[in-house]
Design a protein around this motif. Sequence first.
Motif, PDB file in Angstrom:
ATOM      1  N   LEU A   1       2.755  54.783  61.769  1.00 41.55           N
ATOM      2  CA  LEU A   1       2.846  53.764  60.722  1.00 41.55           C
ATOM      3  C   LEU A   1       4.213  53.818  60.052  1.00 41.55           C
ATOM      4  N   HIS A   2       4.673  55.017  59.747  1.00 42.25           N
ATOM      5  CA  HIS A   2       6.001  55.189  59.144  1.00 42.25           C
ATOM      6  C   HIS A   2       7.079  54.696  60.106  1.00 42.25           C
ATOM      7  N   PHE A   3       6.935  55.031  61.357  1.00 45.26           N
ATOM      8  CA  PHE A   3       7.903  54.632  62.377  1.00 45.26           C
ATOM      9  C   PHE A   3       7.975  53.111  62.495  1.00 45.26           C
ATOM     10  N   SER A   4       6.815  52.475  62.478  1.00 39.29           N
ATOM     11  CA  SER A   4       6.788  51.026  62.684  1.00 39.29           C
ATOM     12  C   SER A   4       7.046  50.225  61.405  1.00 39.29           C
ATOM     13  N   SER A   5       7.110  50.898  60.257  1.00 36.11           N
ATOM     14  CA  SER A   5       7.334  50.177  59.007  1.00 36.11           C
ATOM     15  C   SER A   5       8.723  49.543  58.942  1.00 36.11           C
ATOM     16  N   HIS A   6       9.665  50.090  59.651  1.00 41.50           N
ATOM     17  CA  HIS A   6      11.017  49.521  59.786  1.00 41.50           C
ATOM     18  C   HIS A   6      11.309  49.438  61.279  1.00 41.50           C
TER      19      HIS A   6
ATOM     20  N   GLN B   1       4.578  44.767  73.775  1.00 39.71           N
ATOM     21  CA  GLN B   1       3.989  44.220  72.558  1.00 39.71           C
ATOM     22  C   GLN B   1       2.556  44.715  72.413  1.00 39.71           C
ATOM     23  N   TYR B   2       2.327  45.532  71.415  1.00 38.95           N
ATOM     24  CA  TYR B   2       0.996  46.015  71.106  1.00 38.95           C
ATOM     25  C   TYR B   2       0.495  45.258  69.893  1.00 38.95           C
ATOM     26  N   THR B   3      -0.818  45.248  69.745  1.00 38.25           N
ATOM     27  CA  THR B   3      -1.348  44.751  68.486  1.00 38.25           C
ATOM     28  C   THR B   3      -0.748  45.604  67.379  1.00 38.25           C
ATOM     29  N   THR B   4      -0.870  46.905  67.526  1.00 34.53           N
ATOM     30  CA  THR B   4      -0.152  47.851  66.668  1.00 34.53           C
ATOM     31  C   THR B   4       0.227  49.046  67.530  1.00 34.53           C
ATOM     32  N   LEU B   5       1.220  49.764  67.064  1.00 33.49           N
ATOM     33  CA  LEU B   5       1.632  50.996  67.740  1.00 33.49           C
ATOM     34  C   LEU B   5       0.484  51.992  67.726  1.00 33.49           C
ATOM     35  N   SER B   6      -0.200  52.079  66.596  1.00 38.79           N
ATOM     36  CA  SER B   6      -1.336  53.004  66.465  1.00 38.79           C
ATOM     37  C   SER B   6      -2.457  52.671  67.439  1.00 38.79           C
ATOM     38  N   GLU B   7      -2.732  51.382  67.616  1.00 40.02           N
ATOM     39  CA  GLU B   7      -3.805  50.985  68.539  1.00 40.02           C
ATOM     40  C   GLU B   7      -3.488  51.432  69.958  1.00 40.02           C
ATOM     41  N   SER B   8      -2.244  51.251  70.377  1.00 40.53           N
ATOM     42  CA  SER B   8      -1.854  51.680  71.715  1.00 40.53           C
ATOM     43  C   SER B   8      -2.006  53.190  71.862  1.00 40.53           C
TER      44      SER B   8
ATOM     45  N   GLY C   1      13.836  62.086  62.920  1.00 43.45           N
ATOM     46  CA  GLY C   1      12.939  63.189  63.271  1.00 43.45           C
ATOM     47  C   GLY C   1      12.609  64.072  62.082  1.00 43.45           C
ATOM     48  N   GLU C   2      13.615  64.314  61.252  1.00 41.58           N
ATOM     49  CA  GLU C   2      13.417  65.140  60.057  1.00 41.58           C
ATOM     50  C   GLU C   2      12.371  64.511  59.139  1.00 41.58           C
ATOM     51  N   SER C   3      12.492  63.216  58.915  1.00 39.53           N
ATOM     52  CA  SER C   3      11.532  62.546  58.030  1.00 39.53           C
ATOM     53  C   SER C   3      10.137  62.534  58.653  1.00 39.53           C
ATOM     54  N   GLN C   4      10.064  62.429  59.976  1.00 40.70           N
ATOM     55  CA  GLN C   4       8.768  62.452  60.643  1.00 40.70           C
ATOM     56  C   GLN C   4       8.095  63.820  60.493  1.00 40.70           C
ATOM     57  N   ILE C   5       8.884  64.894  60.573  1.00 38.06           N
ATOM     58  CA  ILE C   5       8.318  66.245  60.422  1.00 38.06           C
ATOM     59  C   ILE C   5       7.836  66.458  58.991  1.00 38.06           C
ATOM     60  N   ASP C   6       8.599  65.963  58.004  1.00 42.81           N
ATOM     61  CA  ASP C   6       8.140  66.054  56.611  1.00 42.81           C
ATOM     62  C   ASP C   6       6.813  65.320  56.448  1.00 42.81           C
ATOM     63  N   LEU C   7       6.738  64.126  57.005  1.00 43.52           N
ATOM     64  CA  LEU C   7       5.513  63.334  56.927  1.00 43.52           C
ATOM     65  C   LEU C   7       4.369  64.026  57.673  1.00 43.52           C
ATOM     66  N   LEU C   8       4.676  64.665  58.791  1.00 44.24           N
ATOM     67  CA  LEU C   8       3.662  65.393  59.557  1.00 44.24           C
ATOM     68  C   LEU C   8       2.987  66.446  58.682  1.00 44.24           C
ATOM     69  N   GLN C   9       3.795  67.212  57.956  1.00 41.28           N
ATOM     70  CA  GLN C   9       3.239  68.260  57.085  1.00 41.28           C
ATOM     71  C   GLN C   9       2.307  67.652  56.034  1.00 41.28           C
ATOM     72  N   GLN C  10       2.747  66.552  55.417  1.00 36.68           N
ATOM     73  CA  GLN C  10       1.927  65.888  54.395  1.00 36.68           C
ATOM     74  C   GLN C  10       0.628  65.345  54.995  1.00 36.68           C
TER      75      GLN C  10
END
Length: 196
Positions: A94-99, A174-181, A61-70
């Motif tokens: 995208l960050h979430f689904s990268s790993h 199963q989505y094509t991508t998380l973002s698409e869903s 969550g911490e890394s997601q909030i940092d990314l949110l600001q950016q």
Amino acid sequence: MLRESRKKELKEQIFLQALQLFQEKGFEQVTVQEITAKCGIGKGTFFNYFAKKEDILLYLGESQIDLLQQSIEKHRNIDEPKEQIMLVLDDLLLHFSSHSELMKLATLEIIKSASLAGKESTRVQQLHLQLASMIDRAKQNGKLHSRWETDVIARAIVGVYFHTVLSWTLLEVQYTTLSESFRKQLEVVWEGIDCI
């Protein structure tokens, strides 16, 4: 600045290496000693970044909030509020689904622990407040016309975001991508938001 960047990289490395161990052995079975050995660091270094093993999971969550600001800063000049919100939240997804498998594991462990879920709720609130600020700005600039209060709109968008993440994590949808869903679901909700 370079030192801060290195510290952030090491924290991310500890996080990812620990998640791999949790995946291999199970969260409860992994010790701090095993994490430090896998990362090639001492316990003192580990404790400079995480007070205890459980705090590793909160880094998600911490890394997601940092990314949110950016991401908000990166997309600040997008005039259309729906597109701006989609781009910002796409960056998080995208960050979430990268790993993906490691992030799913972290999410499941947070859900299983009432203590961790309670601590993570502050990150959810931060996301809500940032979205509310974006929505307020769009209303003030005349880019969004809605009969709904800003808080209601922000909560609806946060709900769509976390529904997407939890469906992907828990139901193994199963989505094509998380973002698409996410985009498809937000389109449906936005039809009710952007109207008077």
